[in-house]
Design a protein around this motif. Structure first.
Motif, PDB file in Angstrom:
ATOM      1  N   SER A  75       1.104  -8.464  13.504  1.00 20.82           N
ATOM      2  CA  SER A  75       2.325  -7.224  13.825  1.00 20.82           C
ATOM      3  C   SER A  75       2.501  -6.463  12.683  1.00 20.82           C
ATOM      4  N   GLU A  76       1.366  -6.043  11.469  1.00 21.35           N
ATOM      5  CA  GLU A  76       1.468  -5.906  10.570  1.00 21.35           C
ATOM      6  C   GLU A  76       0.721  -4.598  10.945  1.00 21.35           C
ATOM      7  N   VAL A  77      -0.158  -4.446  12.034  1.00 20.38           N
ATOM      8  CA  VAL A  77      -1.099  -3.259  12.008  1.00 20.38           C
ATOM      9  C   VAL A  77       0.024  -2.213  12.294  1.00 20.38           C
ATOM     10  N   PHE A  78       1.034  -2.968  13.223  1.00 22.78           N
ATOM     11  CA  PHE A  78       2.829  -1.466  13.269  1.00 22.78           C
ATOM     12  C   PHE A  78       2.939  -1.074  12.232  1.00 22.78           C
ATOM     13  N   ASP A  79       2.948  -1.850  11.101  1.00 25.30           N
ATOM     14  CA  ASP A  79       3.705  -0.978  10.173  1.00 25.30           C
ATOM     15  C   ASP A  79       2.530  -0.606   8.743  1.00 25.30           C
ATOM     16  N   ILE A  80       1.581  -1.154   9.116  1.00 28.15           N
ATOM     17  CA  ILE A  80       0.877  -0.035   8.166  1.00 28.15           C
ATOM     18  C   ILE A  80       0.035   1.156   8.793  1.00 28.15           C
ATOM     19  N   MET A 199     -17.323  -5.769   8.683  1.00 31.87           N
ATOM     20  CA  MET A 199     -16.835  -5.827   9.784  1.00 31.87           C
ATOM     21  C   MET A 199     -16.864  -7.079  10.431  1.00 31.87           C
ATOM     22  N   GLN A 200     -18.146  -8.274   9.691  1.00 29.55           N
ATOM     23  CA  GLN A 200     -17.876  -9.906  10.301  1.00 29.55           C
ATOM     24  C   GLN A 200     -16.886 -10.482   9.641  1.00 29.55           C
ATOM     25  N   ALA A 201     -16.956  -9.684   8.383  1.00 25.31           N
ATOM     26  CA  ALA A 201     -16.320 -10.682   7.321  1.00 25.31           C
ATOM     27  C   ALA A 201     -14.890 -10.533   7.038  1.00 25.31           C
ATOM     28  N   THR A 202     -14.119  -9.463   7.524  1.00 24.92           N
ATOM     29  CA  THR A 202     -12.855  -8.958   8.293  1.00 24.92           C
ATOM     30  C   THR A 202     -11.962 -10.596   8.529  1.00 24.92           C
ATOM     31  N   SER A 203     -10.969 -10.504   7.960  1.00 23.90           N
ATOM     32  CA  SER A 203      -9.679 -11.414   9.080  1.00 23.90           C
ATOM     33  C   SER A 203      -8.560 -10.844   8.615  1.00 23.90           C
ATOM     34  N   THR A 204      -7.753  -9.793   7.594  1.00 25.82           N
ATOM     35  CA  THR A 204      -6.461 -10.292   7.430  1.00 25.82           C
ATOM     36  C   THR A 204      -6.553  -8.997   8.452  1.00 25.82           C
ATOM     37  N   VAL A 205      -5.174  -8.493   8.458  1.00 25.59           N
ATOM     38  CA  VAL A 205      -4.937  -6.475   8.557  1.00 25.59           C
ATOM     39  C   VAL A 205      -4.887  -6.020   7.511  1.00 25.59           C
ATOM     40  N   ARG A 206      -5.128  -6.303   6.739  1.00 30.46           N
ATOM     41  CA  ARG A 206      -5.364  -5.481   5.380  1.00 30.46           C
ATOM     42  C   ARG A 206      -6.363  -5.759   5.005  1.00 30.46           C
ATOM     43  N   SER A 207      -7.293  -7.042   5.279  1.00 29.49           N
ATOM     44  CA  SER A 207      -8.324  -6.481   4.425  1.00 29.49           C
ATOM     45  C   SER A 207      -9.276  -5.463   5.908  1.00 29.49           C
ATOM     46  N   THR A 208      -8.801  -5.384   7.235  1.00 22.87           N
ATOM     47  CA  THR A 208      -9.562  -4.333   8.132  1.00 22.87           C
ATOM     48  C   THR A 208      -8.834  -2.700   8.084  1.00 22.87           C
ATOM     49  N   TRP A 209      -7.924  -2.758   7.815  1.00 25.96           N
ATOM     50  CA  TRP A 209      -7.645  -1.418   6.753  1.00 25.96           C
ATOM     51  C   TRP A 209      -8.394  -1.333   5.243  1.00 25.96           C
ATOM     52  N   ASP A 210      -8.147  -2.152   4.728  1.00 28.35           N
ATOM     53  CA  ASP A 210      -9.005  -1.497   3.506  1.00 28.35           C
ATOM     54  C   ASP A 210     -10.674  -1.187   3.570  1.00 28.35           C
ATOM     55  N   LEU A 211     -11.404  -2.008   4.625  1.00 31.00           N
ATOM     56  CA  LEU A 211     -12.438  -1.815   5.253  1.00 31.00           C
ATOM     57  C   LEU A 211     -12.683  -0.148   6.022  1.00 31.00           C
ATOM     58  N   ALA A 212     -11.800   0.300   6.700  1.00 36.26           N
ATOM     59  CA  ALA A 212     -11.390   1.164   7.210  1.00 36.26           C
ATOM     60  C   ALA A 212     -11.324   2.785   6.665  1.00 36.26           C
ATOM     61  N   CYS A 213     -10.740   2.472   5.138  1.00 37.09           N
ATOM     62  CA  CYS A 213     -10.282   3.547   4.422  1.00 37.09           C
ATOM     63  C   CYS A 213     -11.819   3.622   3.545  1.00 37.09           C
ATOM     64  N   ASP A 214     -12.490   2.521   2.985  1.00 38.63           N
ATOM     65  CA  ASP A 214     -13.746   2.299   2.977  1.00 38.63           C
ATOM     66  C   ASP A 214     -14.527   3.375   3.747  1.00 38.63           C
ATOM     67  N   LEU A 215     -14.632   3.217   4.639  1.00 38.98           N
ATOM     68  CA  LEU A 215     -15.821   4.074   5.976  1.00 38.98           C
ATOM     69  C   LEU A 215     -15.731   5.108   5.814  1.00 38.98           C
ATOM     70  N   ALA A 216     -14.678   5.345   5.922  1.00 41.85           N
ATOM     71  CA  ALA A 216     -13.844   6.816   6.428  1.00 41.85           C
ATOM     72  C   ALA A 216     -14.223   7.829   5.007  1.00 41.85           C
TER      73      ALA A 216
END
Length: 601
Positions: A75-80, A199-216
């Motif tokens: 659910s952290e997805v919706f909060d972010i 991408m394969q190394a991500t696990s938590t929602v926060r790690s996917t958010w951080d990687l998205a910002c880096d790739l952006a």
């Protein structure tokens, strides 16, 4: 030849979807103009499905539901998203990376989910490949001038997911082989930099958010301030003032990697593949749907299905299982879930319910006096008839007696029909078995009301009905009822409510009691039907017949087990959410209609 999904298969899938959404506490709706599945945190929106319904459409639909429900476990997805209010390119990157991490985690828990997610993704990628190959040759915007970030990121995610999902690997390899030079060069560069491994190394929602910002930042370095602003909003918990929500437009001035000449080209307003399309869904050829088009998608829901008919099983086709003779499986087979101990009555609560019902009945018990009888006790108020001239040949004058009859609640029969399908496994079965056992113990053993318990599923045939306790069995120990529930556990599969309800109804009609009550315990809508019948239409038809039969006067109840679905079918209904609700709801059922029944006798 296109594989068409049968009505039965469609019903079964819709039932599975309904129960899955109920488990996550979310509603679901079909939008005839939506091109993608989405969720806002409390409702899942699905693209409408065109008729005739194909098996591929059902597979995609199932994958969509598992995917969107998976977001509700994170659910952290919706909060972010609420805090960051990201522009489209950042919101899409977050979704792309989070989708892979969430599906990977979901697939590792359940083999069935792994298969469903893989099937859906393979179908979507294959459909997209046909559209993309035409676009490779005749792009709306030259690939050298186009923003290739969306397409490269989409394929980067597909490469990353081959770590756990190899079903679409052949199609993916073909797409990459046929790609134009510009997007292929960007994809190769990103892979050389190891973004797919990240991408394969991500696990938590926060790690996917951080990687998205880096790739952006990697794709759009001139948007660093905007990305930092989104990051700050998430880190501080203060919503960003921007208007983006992950669905807005990408900035027209952003750049998109290197073209053939090594220079960075501006994004044109007309993308070949936009950020919206980069988040895989049912693309429908990337065409905008016209709301005025009469040939638009037809939504399939369990409220208003566009096909099917009422077809009930002949009684001879229904598999009636005598559970008094059925052998209990070895306990180790169940892992503790289907063991008899799981289905035992809570003795203390059963005694409390029995005392409550007994006090209620005793407080309302009274004698009924019938006057104008030819035999019985002398009625002093009627002696005046002897002085009157003969009336009706003197027949009326002789009726000077009365009868006194004490009313008894025992003049009632109760049939209990329990949904024993796969969706009931776990807590729901425990609640249902406890409730059924309490009624049998209290009404039959303590008060003397005949009770029958039936359970139903579709494990062996289109309708298996297990007889756990017949009306004639008096004083059956709770341990034996629990053992029979356990013995029927191996049959658990789908649920054909309509035909099972007809079995219970026919058996109850044989009873001579003046009050007959039929209680259905279930957690959701029906999923199975006989022949080419429609499960939902069948149940609505049977319920309407029983509730409208004034001659037979069967009191029909729907008792929901952790689900309010019974409200759709049964006029009289209650819902049990936990063990503390059982006595309250059962007492309400016993009490309801008692006064009307007592007065009418």
């Amino acid at each position: 030849m296109t594989n068409i999904s049968s009505v039965v298969d469609t019903d079964r899938m819709l039932g599975i979807i309904k129960r899955r959404c109920d488990d996550y506490g979310v509603s679901v709706r079909f939008d005839p103009y939506a091109e993608t599945a989405s969720t806002n945190g409390h409702e899942i929106t699905l693209p409408a499905i065109n008729q005739p319904v194909t098996q591929a459409a059902m597979d995609k639909l199932y994958g969509f539901i598992i995917h969107e429900c998976g977001h509700h476990t994170r659910s952290e997805v919706f909060d972010i998203l609420k805090l960051a209010k990201p522009p489209e390119y950042l919101g899409a990157l977050f979704n792309i990376i989070e989708d892979n991490a969430m599906e990977r985690a979901t697939a590792r828990i359940w083999r069935g989910d792994h298969t469903a997610l893989s099937n859906a993704n393979a179908i979507i990628i294959d459909e997209c490949a046909h559209v993309w190959r035409d676009m490779f040759v005749n792009p709306p915007v030259p690939w050298e001038e186009n923003d290739n970030g969306p397409f490269a990121s989409l394929l980067l995610q597909q490469v990353a997911r081959t770590e756990w999902d190899t079903q679409g690997e052949v199609t993916l390899a073909g797409i990459i082989r046929d790609m134009p030079t510009a997007p292929r060069k960007l994809l190769d560069t990103l892979m050389d930099e190891g973004w797919h491994t990240k991408m394969q190394a991500t696990s938590t929602v926060r790690s996917t958010w951080d990687l998205a910002c880096d790739l952006a930042r990697r794709l759009y370095p001139d948007r660093d301030d905007e990305i930092t602003e989104c990051e700050s909003a998430v880190n501080t918990g203060v919503p960003r003032e921007g208007t983006g929500d992950g669905t807005g437009s990408a900035p027209a001035t952003a750049t998109a990697g290197e073209g053939e000449g090594g220079e960075k080209a501006p994004i044109e307003q007309g993308y070949n593949i936009s950020w919206k399309d980069a988040v895989l869904s049912e693309h429908d050829g990337f065409k905008e749907t016209n709301p005025d088009d009469p040939h638009g998608g037809v939504g399939i829901t369990w409220e208003d299905y566009s096909g099917g008919s009422v077809q009930l099983m002949p009684p001879s086709e229904i598999n009636i299982v005598d559970l008094s003779k059925a052998k209990e499986e070895r306990r180790s087979h169940w892992g503790g879930v289907g063991a008899p101990s799981s289905f035992m009555v809570q003795d203390q609560e059963a005694r409390a319910l029995g005392n409550q019902i007994r006090r209620y009945i005793q407080s309302r018990a009274r004698s009924q006096i019938s006057r104008h009888k030819r035999h019985g006790r002398l009625d002093k108020a009627s002696l005046v008839k002897l002085a009157l001239p003969p009336i009706d040949g003197g027949e009326y004058n002789r009726k000077i007696f009365y009868d006194q009859e004490k009313r008894s609640v025992v003049d009632t029969a109760v049939s209990i029909l329990v949904d024993w399908s796969g969706s009931m496994h776990g807590t729901k079965m425990t609640l249902a078995a406890d409730a059924a056992g309490r009624l049998a113990t209290v009404l039959n053993k303590q008060i003397g009301i005949p009770v029958e318990i039936l359970a139903f599923t579709t494990g062996k045939t289109r309708c298996d009905v297990g007889v756990l306790k017949e009306f004639k069995e008096r004083g059956l120990p709770p341990e034996e009822i629990a053992r029979r529930f356990s013995a029927f556990y191996k049959y658990s599969s789908g649920n054909n409510d309509a035909d099972a309800l007809m079995v219970a109804y026919r058996r109850l009609l044989r009873r001579n009691e003046s009050r007959r009550v039929l209680i259905v315990l279930s957690d959701g809508a029906p999923t199975d039907a006989w022949g080419y019948g429609h499960a939902d239409a069948n149940l609505l038809h049977v319920v309407k017949h029983i509730q409208g039969d004034r001659r037979q006067k069967i009191e029909l109840w729907g008792l929901g087990i952790c689900s309010e679905s019974v409200q759709r079918y049964y006029k009289l209904n209650e819902v049990i959410w936990d063990p503390h609700d059982i006595n309250t709801k059962l007492f309400a059922i016993v009490k309801h209609g008692y006064e009307d029944w007592r007065t009418a006798r």
